[in-house]
Write an enzyme that holds these catalytic residues in place. Structure first.
Site, PDB file in Angstrom:
ATOM      1  N   TYR A  21       0.817  -1.210   0.000  1.00  0.00           N
ATOM      2  CA  TYR A  21       0.000   0.000   0.000  1.00  0.00           C
ATOM      3  C   TYR A  21       0.855   1.265   0.000  1.00  0.00           C
ATOM      4  O   TYR A  21       0.487   2.252   0.628  1.00  0.00           O
ATOM      5  CB  TYR A  21      -0.958  -0.014   1.210  1.00  0.00           C
ATOM      6  CG  TYR A  21      -1.751  -1.285   1.274  1.00  0.00           C
ATOM      7  CD1 TYR A  21      -2.824  -1.483   0.420  1.00  0.00           C
ATOM      8  CD2 TYR A  21      -1.391  -2.307   2.141  1.00  0.00           C
ATOM      9  CE1 TYR A  21      -3.521  -2.677   0.430  1.00  0.00           C
ATOM     10  CE2 TYR A  21      -2.089  -3.512   2.166  1.00  0.00           C
ATOM     11  CZ  TYR A  21      -3.150  -3.675   1.305  1.00  0.00           C
ATOM     12  OH  TYR A  21      -3.840  -4.836   1.314  1.00  0.00           O
ATOM     13  N   TYR A 150     -12.481  -8.042   4.643  1.00  0.00           N
ATOM     14  CA  TYR A 150     -11.265  -7.985   3.837  1.00  0.00           C
ATOM     15  C   TYR A 150     -10.964  -9.390   3.330  1.00  0.00           C
ATOM     16  O   TYR A 150     -10.946 -10.342   4.123  1.00  0.00           O
ATOM     17  CB  TYR A 150     -10.064  -7.462   4.638  1.00  0.00           C
ATOM     18  CG  TYR A 150      -8.790  -7.514   3.826  1.00  0.00           C
ATOM     19  CD1 TYR A 150      -8.493  -6.524   2.889  1.00  0.00           C
ATOM     20  CD2 TYR A 150      -7.897  -8.578   3.954  1.00  0.00           C
ATOM     21  CE1 TYR A 150      -7.355  -6.590   2.103  1.00  0.00           C
ATOM     22  CE2 TYR A 150      -6.755  -8.650   3.168  1.00  0.00           C
ATOM     23  CZ  TYR A 150      -6.489  -7.648   2.246  1.00  0.00           C
ATOM     24  OH  TYR A 150      -5.360  -7.735   1.475  1.00  0.00           O
ATOM     25  N   ASP A 247     -13.798 -17.392   4.875  1.00  0.00           N
ATOM     26  CA  ASP A 247     -12.406 -16.990   4.696  1.00  0.00           C
ATOM     27  C   ASP A 247     -11.766 -16.994   6.088  1.00  0.00           C
ATOM     28  O   ASP A 247     -11.945 -16.056   6.861  1.00  0.00           O
ATOM     29  CB  ASP A 247     -12.366 -15.603   4.049  1.00  0.00           C
ATOM     30  CG  ASP A 247     -10.947 -15.075   3.892  1.00  0.00           C
ATOM     31  OD1 ASP A 247     -10.013 -15.669   4.465  1.00  0.00           O
ATOM     32  OD2 ASP A 247     -10.775 -14.055   3.192  1.00  0.00           O
ATOM     33  N   LYS A 276      -2.083 -17.328   5.807  1.00  0.00           N
ATOM     34  CA  LYS A 276      -1.343 -16.671   6.887  1.00  0.00           C
ATOM     35  C   LYS A 276      -0.574 -17.628   7.809  1.00  0.00           C
ATOM     36  O   LYS A 276       0.563 -17.941   7.510  1.00  0.00           O
ATOM     37  CB  LYS A 276      -2.287 -15.749   7.657  1.00  0.00           C
ATOM     38  CG  LYS A 276      -2.691 -14.532   6.814  1.00  0.00           C
ATOM     39  CD  LYS A 276      -3.143 -13.334   7.618  1.00  0.00           C
ATOM     40  CE  LYS A 276      -3.041 -12.055   6.839  1.00  0.00           C
ATOM     41  NZ  LYS A 276      -4.194 -11.726   6.001  1.00  0.00           N
TER      42      LYS A 276
HETATM   43  C1  LIG Z   1      -4.615 -11.568   4.618  1.00  0.00           C
HETATM   44  C2  LIG Z   1      -5.946 -11.988   4.209  1.00  0.00           C
HETATM   45  C3  LIG Z   1      -6.237 -12.354   2.879  1.00  0.00           C
HETATM   46  C4  LIG Z   1      -5.216 -12.244   1.767  1.00  0.00           C
HETATM   47  O1  LIG Z   1      -4.126 -13.105   1.941  1.00  0.00           O
HETATM   48  P1  LIG Z   1      -2.751 -12.784   1.181  1.00  0.00           P
HETATM   49  O2  LIG Z   1      -1.878 -13.940   1.527  1.00  0.00           O
HETATM   50  O3  LIG Z   1      -2.267 -11.483   1.736  1.00  0.00           O
HETATM   51  O4  LIG Z   1      -3.061 -12.695  -0.270  1.00  0.00           O
HETATM   52  C5  LIG Z   1      -7.510 -12.775   2.583  1.00  0.00           C
HETATM   53  N1  LIG Z   1      -8.465 -12.870   3.538  1.00  0.00           N
HETATM   54  C6  LIG Z   1      -8.217 -12.544   4.821  1.00  0.00           C
HETATM   55  C7  LIG Z   1      -9.302 -12.700   5.828  1.00  0.00           C
HETATM   56  C8  LIG Z   1      -6.962 -12.086   5.203  1.00  0.00           C
HETATM   57  O5  LIG Z   1      -6.744 -11.730   6.476  1.00  0.00           O
END
Ligand SMILES: *Cc1c(COP(=O)(O)O)cnc(C)c1O
Length: 426
Positions: A21, A150, A247, A276
């Site tokens: 960013y 997000y 997610d 992550k």
């Molecule tokens: C970090 C994150 C993503 C994206 O993952 P990247 O490895 O950065 O592409 C997607 N969804 C959630 C909930 C996240 O915290």
């Protein structure tokens, strides 16, 4: 190339290297990290070490330079760092898939390995759209989510990020227009449950899936909500032929006090994204899990394959470290550690609630958040934390921490102290 001095390195960094960013050339001077061990980052400018309050964006749950993870990487490196996954397979990927199927909510049976969280969300969306196409319902191609979320920075994930906090204004007319519900309230409210139900019902013909972050909305605003909404979503999705995607890229692997946040509601999604903390913060790797219903639906379609195959799919090095990280996590009383951190953050962050400019302090699992009533002065807030010997990376109006699970009580107190200092000065 000779070793770079810190000023040389910073100069080249500013001129040539994009940061997350960030503008180009860079405006904020990053700290140069020379090495990291346990919960400490060692700075290259000789100013010493910082206790890490960020787990490198939720990922380094076991801390840095961990002997078990190092050994897993070294051992795998001696065999092969990578081989292609088309037509070939290998033990690290197979063992990892088995671990993920065993530990995730019942019903998730199939694993697609991808290289980043955003890509795993792309794959999840592709699975859902293709599922309905295979069943002869190609009109079902939109997604529904609630505001404040997000899901990553590639196109499909961007389209379901919070339209206000994200970059939607910049991309009007470019991003797919999805269906947005209001942000989920903290506590259960029947009127909000009805709002979710009616939106799903109204858009059922065009919806492929509902996608949400369960229980904790992370980078979209660090907000928590009642797990009961997940059951509302599950029931409404079942009633109206819509798939449900969780997610869990930020919430997976224990962070919220359950191995996966879906467990707080005893709900199994049709598709689940992980990333992550998957490799304990060592290497980039993510996974999209799905049920047999989704896999069978795709595999019975006109195009009976999932047309996705990243070059580094199933990377053996990352998969071997992921297996070691999962075994390390499950081999200890991780819940006791997360609860200990939760108690430490509750106590340590309580004083922040009385500070002027602080709107709210909230803690869940190993997540501690101080929300201000104004945008954080990044430079002042980070500077205040660094003076307390702690690394924090606030955003918007939020100063928060998600420390590694191995953070000891003294370091935890230090982190909480630094969050308070950052809230005072930011
Ligand atoms: C970090 C994150 C993503 C994206 O993952 P990247 O490895 O950065 O592409 C997607 N969804 C959630 C909930 C996240 O915290």
């Amino acid at each position: 190339m000779p070793e770079l001095s810190v000023p040389e390195l910073l100069d080249l960094d500013r001129r040539h290297v994009w940061h997350p960013y960030g503008p180009m050339p860079g405006r904020q001077e990053p700290l140069v990290v020379e090495s990291a061990s346990g919960v400490r980052l060692r700075l290259a400018d000789g100013s010493g070490e910082l206790v890490d309050g960020m787990s490198s964006w939720w990922s380094a749950i076991h801390g840095y330079n961990h002997p078990v993870l190092n050994e897993a990487a070294r051992e795998q490196l001696g065999r092969m760092s990578h081989v292609m996954f088309g037509g070939l397979t290998h033990e690290p990927a197979v063992r990892l898939a088995k671990h993920l199927v065993d530990m995730s909510p019942d019903g998730l049976e199939h694993v697609f390995l991808a290289d980043s969280g955003s890509v795993s969300v792309e794959v999840a969306v592709k699975m859902c759209l293709q599922y309905w196409r295979s069943l002869g319902r190609p009109g079902k191609q939109r997604l529904l989510t609630w505001r404040g979320g997000y899901h990553g920075d590639t196109w499909q994930p961007m389209s379901v990020c919070d339209p206000q906090g994200g970059m939607h204004e910049l991309w009007t007319g470019v991003l797919q227009r999805q269906v947005f519900a209001d942000p989920p309230p903290v506590e259960y409210e029947e009127s909000y449950a009805d709002h979710l139900r009616s939106l799903i019902e109204r858009h059922a013909d065009e919806l492929a899936a509902v996608i949400v972050e369960p229980v904790v909305q992370g980078a979209g605003g660090m907000r928590f909500h009642s797990p009961a909404y997940l059951r509302v979503l599950r029931e409404a999705c079942d009633a109206h032929d819509v798939l449900l995607v969780f997610d869990e890229i930020a919430t997976g692997f224990g962070r919220t006090g359950a191995l996966f946040a879906a467990e707080h509601a005893a709900v199994t999604p049709d598709v689940m994204c992980l990333g992550k903390a998957l490799t304990g913060g060592y290497l980039t790797l993510a996974a999209t899990l799905c049920t047999s219903r989704v896999a069978d639906g795709i595999s019975r379609g006109e195009v009976p394959v999932l047309a996705h195959g990243p070059t580094f799919m199933g990377n053996p090095l990352a998969a071997a470290v992921a297996c070691a990280s999962i075994e390390l996590l499950l081999g200890q009383d991780w819940l006791a550690e997360v609860k200990r951190i939760e108690a430490g953050l509750r106590e340590g962050l309580a004083p922040a609630a009385k500070l002027p400019g602080v709107r709210e302090v909230r803690v869940l699992g190993a997540i501690g958040v101080v929300q201000l009533d104004h945008s954080v002065d990044m430079k002042a807030a980070t500077g205040a934390a660094v003076r307390e010997g702690v690394w924090l990376r606030p955003f918007r109006d939020l100063i928060y921490t998600m420390p590694p699970y191995v953070t000891g009580n003294a370091d935890l107190a230090r982190i909480a102290n630094a969050v308070c200092a950052a809230a005072r000065e930011g």
